[in-house]
Design a protein around this motif. Sequence first.
Motif, short mmCIF file in Angstrom:
data_model
loop_
_atom_site.label_atom_id
_atom_site.label_comp_id
_atom_site.label_asym_id
_atom_site.label_seq_id
_atom_site.Cartn_x
_atom_site.Cartn_y
_atom_site.Cartn_z
N VAL A 138 0.80 -1.22 0.00
CA VAL A 138 0.00 0.00 0.00
C VAL A 138 0.83 1.27 0.00
CG1 VAL A 138 -1.97 -1.11 1.08
CG2 VAL A 138 -0.20 -0.08 2.52
N ASP A 139 2.08 1.21 0.46
CA ASP A 139 2.91 2.40 0.52
C ASP A 139 3.91 2.41 -0.64
OD1 ASP A 139 5.43 0.93 1.65
OD2 ASP A 139 3.82 0.45 3.06
N ASP A 140 4.38 3.57 -0.98
CA ASP A 140 5.21 3.73 -2.18
C ASP A 140 6.51 2.94 -2.10
OD1 ASP A 140 3.32 5.37 -3.29
OD2 ASP A 140 4.30 7.24 -2.68
N ILE A 141 7.15 2.94 -0.94
CA ILE A 141 8.45 2.28 -0.85
C ILE A 141 8.30 0.76 -1.00
CG2 ILE A 141 8.47 2.08 1.67
CD1 ILE A 141 11.51 2.73 1.49
N SER A 142 7.21 0.21 -0.50
CA SER A 142 6.97 -1.22 -0.66
C SER A 142 6.64 -1.57 -2.11
CB SER A 142 5.83 -1.68 0.27
OG SER A 142 6.19 -1.50 1.61
N LYS A 143 5.87 -0.72 -2.75
CA LYS A 143 5.58 -0.94 -4.17
C LYS A 143 6.85 -0.96 -4.99
CE LYS A 143 0.99 1.20 -3.93
NZ LYS A 143 0.16 2.38 -4.31
N GLU A 144 7.79 -0.12 -4.61
CA GLU A 144 9.06 -0.03 -5.34
C GLU A 144 9.97 -1.21 -5.07
OE1 GLU A 144 13.13 2.69 -5.25
OE2 GLU A 144 11.30 3.45 -4.32
N LYS A 145 10.07 -1.62 -3.80
CA LYS A 145 11.09 -2.59 -3.42
C LYS A 145 10.58 -4.02 -3.23
CE LYS A 145 14.25 0.71 -1.29
NZ LYS A 145 15.14 0.99 -0.12
N LEU A 146 9.28 -4.21 -3.11
CA LEU A 146 8.77 -5.54 -2.78
C LEU A 146 7.89 -6.14 -3.86
CD1 LEU A 146 7.83 -5.04 0.99
CD2 LEU A 146 9.90 -6.09 0.05
N CYS B 72 6.95 -9.99 2.36
CA CYS B 72 6.47 -8.65 1.98
C CYS B 72 6.59 -7.72 3.18
CB CYS B 72 5.02 -8.73 1.50
SG CYS B 72 4.82 -9.65 -0.03
N TYR B 73 7.81 -7.47 3.57
CA TYR B 73 8.06 -6.66 4.76
C TYR B 73 9.32 -5.82 4.55
CZ TYR B 73 9.59 -5.24 9.39
OH TYR B 73 10.01 -4.50 10.46
N LEU B 74 9.26 -4.56 5.01
CA LEU B 74 10.43 -3.69 5.03
C LEU B 74 10.53 -3.04 6.40
CD1 LEU B 74 10.31 -1.65 1.68
CD2 LEU B 74 12.02 -3.35 2.32
N ASP B 75 11.71 -3.05 6.98
CA ASP B 75 11.93 -2.30 8.22
C ASP B 75 12.33 -0.89 7.84
OD1 ASP B 75 12.22 -1.62 10.86
OD2 ASP B 75 14.30 -2.32 10.97
N ASP B 76 11.35 -0.13 7.43
CA ASP B 76 11.56 1.24 6.98
C ASP B 76 10.41 2.10 7.49
OD1 ASP B 76 11.33 3.62 5.02
OD2 ASP B 76 13.26 2.72 4.46
N ILE B 77 10.71 3.30 7.93
CA ILE B 77 9.70 4.16 8.53
C ILE B 77 8.60 4.54 7.54
CG2 ILE B 77 10.85 6.36 8.05
CD1 ILE B 77 10.07 7.17 10.97
N GLU B 78 8.91 4.51 6.25
CA GLU B 78 7.91 4.85 5.24
C GLU B 78 7.04 3.66 4.86
OE1 GLU B 78 7.29 7.80 4.38
OE2 GLU B 78 9.07 8.84 5.15
N ALA B 79 7.39 2.47 5.31
CA ALA B 79 6.65 1.27 4.94
C ALA B 79 5.52 1.01 5.93
CB ALA B 79 7.60 0.07 4.87
N TYR B 80 4.56 1.94 5.97
CA TYR B 80 3.52 1.84 6.99
C TYR B 80 2.63 0.61 6.80
CZ TYR B 80 0.70 4.20 3.35
OH TYR B 80 0.08 4.54 2.17
#
Length: 611
Positions: A561-569, A577-585
């Motif tokens: 749902v968030d931009d960084i996950s769409k880009e990296k996952l 389907c997980y990122l330890d990133d503050i933007e990956a809400y």
Amino acid sequence: MIHRCLLLLLVAVFAHIASAVAFADELSIRTNQLGYLPDGPKLATIISPSDAPLEFQLVDAENVPVLQGRTRPMGFDAMAGLKTHLADFTNYRKTGEGYHLVVGESTSPAFSIEANIYDRLSVDAQSWFYLARSGTEIRKDIAGSLYARPAGHLGIAPNVGDTSVPCLDRDAAAKFYTELKWDCSYKLDVTGGWYDAGDQGKYVVNGGIAVSQLMDTVERGKLFASNAEKVLSDRRSRLPEQGNGVPDILDEARWELEFMLKMVVPHEERLAGMVHHKVHDTSWTGVPMLPHNDPQPRALYAPSTAATLNLAAVAAQGSRVFKNYDETFSTRLLTSAKQAWSAAQGHPDIIAPSANFDGGGAYGDDDVSDEFYWAAAELYLATGDTIYLSAIKSSPHWRGDVFGRGGHGAFDWANVAGLARLHLALYGSKLLGREDGDDARTSVIGAAADFIELQKKEPFGQIYHPDNGRYDWGSNHIILQNMIVVSAAYDLSDKQEYLDNVRESMDYLLGRNAMNISYITGYGTVFSKNQHSRWFAHQIDSDLPNPPPGSLAGGANSSLVDDISKEKLAGCAPQRCYLDDIEAYGSNEITINWNAPLVYIANFLDNTRTK
């Protein structure tokens, strides 16, 4: 001929070496990075392309082998996108620190085998809520200098504050509440409560299930804990009320209950007695944004039947658990619960819309039959009044399969029938009578057995197996709620298998997962530390802290749902389907309704011994 044979031999040797190196590079050992209970299951998941069993060793802190075994191949796990094996070293019970599992050239992170391994987690998880408080200073002497901050939303500039909050203006309200056609001219003091998810919003329906599960920890502890004094301690959490003769968990619960009581529509107004669904900013703030610096106007959003029934349910439960500590507050809660129930009876279909609100989440819910069932159950447990028993028995959930959500989860803020069933089974045996009480208990135990059958399909040991092949938003909290159902089955049956399965499922959250990460901050060798938050925002602002120990990350989420996950996952296997990133809400939120079941389970694991 000799030279050719030698050449072939050298080629074979180098091919074997290259294969072994490649194998070692691909192999990885997933363990509970915190450790294991001496009398509990001890399993690790091995990532390996091999179809044959592998030799493993358990070695102590001096690197001395103390146990040897062979793995059990589990095949390809589509949820993780990995081929897996299981290593079982349950039979080893000697306590100590610095253990490692060794497979070939690979070595796991160090872990412990200790009886009190969940003691610190039970303290950190419940102390987490103090840092979520709104309307009060977070004190340095309690929380430490990193986490201290001024009170938020008290109307001190630049805050507009929560001391006198108006309803959403008429034009904005008309966009969302088309059928209700709602507006109002009054203002309410709605200070206090918990910020919901690392932002500035406060929501009754999310607060409801969270505060209920904190109170559950006490209610369950009194009846079933091996050391109830520990659960009931008033000198255990880090909070200002410590030492006042009331269990710390209940002190924290009261902070939210008092806020929820303030969200009631005043007597003389339209929809009097109903409860406002939420209060939050009218526009989103960016990250980071400490609560006392939030400049946005605040607004009350329309009352809803769901919010009103949430107050009825938790106020009734609160009247039970506070009765022996503060009878005046207990009586006040019960009066409020009955009034909320009556208001909801008069307005049974005011639905919170699932709209795209600016400044806060929607928490829309178009089915409130489960909330009626929950509120009636709590009021019956609090009063024994047959009016509420009749309401329970007339509910479609009375005999319904309240836990059967296709393996996705037992209950959550929007589906609370399962929570009501748990409470009836655990706390209602005397009131319900033999037949109805047996039915409730059988329902819980049957659901636990079904969850265990799903768990057996999981090479990483978690009680979670969504049948659509997708991980849900907040998958880690769903795992915890499913664990709570199985833990209740153990409390009701004393069946060792249920206790073992809860213990094993905790492994997943602490590192035995496809990501090879502990999802609980401060626990394990590698753990989540950049969860989405406006004030635990060290990743963006080095002057701010990371989330505190005991913070649960939401976990793998197939919906990017968030931009960084769409880009990296893109194309990720569900469990990855997980990122330890503050933007990956979408996968890395922290919320009150995710940390509350962690409090319950941490206390269960710390305070339940094999019988």
